[in-house]
Write a protein that holds these residues in place. Structure first.
Motif, PDB file in Angstrom:
ATOM      1  N   VAL A 189       0.405  -1.493   0.345  1.00 19.66           N
ATOM      2  CA  VAL A 189       0.279   0.558   0.008  1.00 19.66           C
ATOM      3  C   VAL A 189       0.698   1.219   0.166  1.00 19.66           C
ATOM      4  O   VAL A 189       1.655   1.596   0.373  1.00 19.66           O
ATOM      5  CB  VAL A 189      -0.655   0.203   1.210  1.00 19.66           C
ATOM      6  N   PHE A 190       0.163   2.452  -1.165  1.00 18.87           N
ATOM      7  CA  PHE A 190       1.559   3.502  -1.285  1.00 18.87           C
ATOM      8  C   PHE A 190       0.375   4.525  -1.327  1.00 18.87           C
ATOM      9  O   PHE A 190      -1.191   4.008  -2.085  1.00 18.87           O
ATOM     10  CB  PHE A 190       2.864   4.163  -2.255  1.00 18.87           C
ATOM     11  N   GLY A 191       0.588   6.032  -1.139  1.00 17.87           N
ATOM     12  CA  GLY A 191      -0.318   7.156  -1.553  1.00 17.87           C
ATOM     13  C   GLY A 191      -0.236   8.125  -0.834  1.00 17.87           C
ATOM     14  O   GLY A 191       1.179   7.989   0.013  1.00 17.87           O
ATOM     15  N   THR A 192      -1.206   8.885  -0.279  1.00 22.18           N
ATOM     16  CA  THR A 192      -1.086  10.323   0.129  1.00 22.18           C
ATOM     17  C   THR A 192      -2.269  10.708   1.080  1.00 22.18           C
ATOM     18  O   THR A 192      -3.270   9.604   0.572  1.00 22.18           O
ATOM     19  CB  THR A 192      -0.589  10.972  -1.418  1.00 22.18           C
ATOM     20  N   TYR A 193      -1.800  11.548   1.463  1.00 22.51           N
ATOM     21  CA  TYR A 193      -3.534  12.205   2.169  1.00 22.51           C
ATOM     22  C   TYR A 193      -2.678  13.441   2.213  1.00 22.51           C
ATOM     23  O   TYR A 193      -2.078  13.448   2.905  1.00 22.51           O
ATOM     24  CB  TYR A 193      -3.333  11.207   3.625  1.00 22.51           C
ATOM     25  N   GLY A 194      -4.898  14.171   2.737  1.00 24.77           N
ATOM     26  CA  GLY A 194      -4.301  15.145   3.128  1.00 24.77           C
ATOM     27  C   GLY A 194      -4.423  15.691   4.576  1.00 24.77           C
ATOM     28  O   GLY A 194      -4.895  14.681   5.098  1.00 24.77           O
ATOM     29  N   GLU A 195      -4.079  16.744   5.725  1.00 23.73           N
ATOM     30  CA  GLU A 195      -4.120  17.301   6.986  1.00 23.73           C
ATOM     31  C   GLU A 195      -3.820  17.945   7.416  1.00 23.73           C
ATOM     32  O   GLU A 195      -3.298  18.280   6.743  1.00 23.73           O
ATOM     33  CB  GLU A 195      -2.886  15.771   7.883  1.00 23.73           C
ATOM     34  N   ARG A 196      -5.358  18.318   8.047  1.00 29.58           N
ATOM     35  CA  ARG A 196      -5.092  20.036   9.187  1.00 29.58           C
ATOM     36  C   ARG A 196      -4.540  19.829  10.067  1.00 29.58           C
ATOM     37  O   ARG A 196      -5.318  19.204  11.096  1.00 29.58           O
ATOM     38  CB  ARG A 196      -6.372  20.380   8.942  1.00 29.58           C
ATOM     39  N   VAL A 197      -2.972  20.691  10.257  1.00 30.20           N
ATOM     40  CA  VAL A 197      -2.494  20.263  11.720  1.00 30.20           C
ATOM     41  C   VAL A 197      -1.830  21.622  12.600  1.00 30.20           C
ATOM     42  O   VAL A 197      -1.733  22.293  11.871  1.00 30.20           O
ATOM     43  CB  VAL A 197      -1.554  19.313  11.743  1.00 30.20           C
ATOM     44  N   MET A 198      -1.180  21.505  13.229  1.00 20.89           N
ATOM     45  CA  MET A 198      -0.911  22.557  13.857  1.00 20.89           C
ATOM     46  C   MET A 198       0.519  22.830  12.965  1.00 20.89           C
ATOM     47  O   MET A 198       0.921  21.844  12.717  1.00 20.89           O
ATOM     48  CB  MET A 198      -0.519  22.874  15.233  1.00 20.89           C
TER      49      MET A 198
END
Length: 308
Positions: free
Chosen positions: A145-154
């Protein structure tokens, strides 16, 4: 007779103090909220000291004490603001405000997953979860498994997904390997934060049978040269990318839409549903090569066959 206006000096000192706080926070790049939380109690000390000062000296002199209502209201407003900040901090809302102001959205790589399918494994049962997924067949005997994801963090905070186990569950039971994509973490508050927009690719050894429960998720299949049968049910939009030398039969059952190269699909049956929407479900066969292995698609909204 001398008149003392209580509140005027307090307002003057408060304005000077507030100006200094703002100046220091700008020059030193300090957190303004933290400074205000520690500075505002001085406003009441200054105002109280001024009232006591004038009461004490008014006894020694022939003077008349008069309260500057506008100035006292201004100092009280600043003090009330400080109290509100304290209440917000104690309730945790201030932390959420800081997170909303200092958060950033970024796209990062998924923690990779690589594991040999294992001796004796004959099939894979896949739950893709709520996120779109690309599934390919591979030749090296590994599940990857590989890929990307978006995140909203400090800002400058660590990524929320640190290892594959944070988003993926892989378990073996007998001759079956169960793979499930977990719901990604989301923290609700003034501004929802967490992970989002996962885009992953799963590679499964071509010799294994695969059963996919789509749960209305959009899927992309790249079966290449299958060495076993695959099946998909309850998918949303299903795109199947075939190679020119593919040897696959696609058997679609109860699909609302069948798309692909002209004259590719052979309709085997069309039946009218009895629900209020009057949706027509279609059954069809798409053959490429001799169709030695079958991709069975059941109860899917749209099946779109494409060549690269």
């Amino acid at each position: 007779m001398r008149t003392w206006r209580v509140g005027t000096i307090s307002m003057g000192i408060s304005l000077v103090g507030l100006g200094l706080v703002l100046l220091v926070s700008q020059i030193a790049d300090m957190n303004l909220t933290t400074i205000l939380l520690s500075w505002w109690p001085l406003l009441f000390i200054i105002l109280g000291a001024e009232i006591l000062f004038y009461i004490y000296f008014s006894r020694k002199e022939s003077s008349f004490v008069k309260y500057d209502i506008l100035s006292i209201l201004f100092v009280g407003l600043l003090g009330t603001t400080g109290i509100v900040l304290i209440l917000l901090t104690s309730s945790g809302l201030m932390d959420q405000v800081r997170a909303a102001v200092n958060s950033e959205e970024k796209t990062v790589n998924l923690p990779g997953f690589n594991q040999k399918a294992g001796k004796g494994i004959q099939r894979v049962v896949l739950d893709p979860g709520p996120y779109p997924l690309t599934i390919e067949s591979g030749n090296d005997g590994e599940v990857s498994v590989f890929g990307t994801y978006g995140e909203r963090v400090m800002e400058d905070a660590d990524s929320l997904l640190k290892k594959a186990e944070d988003y993926l569950l892989v378990e073996r039971n007998g001759d079956t390997l169960y793979i499930s994509f977990k719901d990604l973490p989301i923290q609700n508050g003034l501004l929802d934060s967490g992970t989002m927009n996962l885009k992953a690719t799963l590679i499964i050894p071509a010799e294994l049978a695969v059963e996919i429960d789509g749960q209305n998720t959009d899927l992309v299949l790249k079966p290449r040269k299958l060495l076993n049968d695959w099946s998909v049910k309850d998918s949303g939009n299903l795109s199947v990318f075939l190679q020119d030398n593919s040897d696959i039969k696609i058997d679609a059952r109860e699909a609302e839409e069948l798309e692909g190269p002209e004259n590719g699909w052979k309709m085997t049956e069309v039946k009218q549903e009895t629900n209020e929407e009057g949706i027509v479900k279609k059954n069809g066969i798409f053959n490429t090569g001799k169709g030695k292995h079958t991709l069975t698609v059941t109860d899917t909204f749209n099946v779109n066959v494409q060549y690269p």
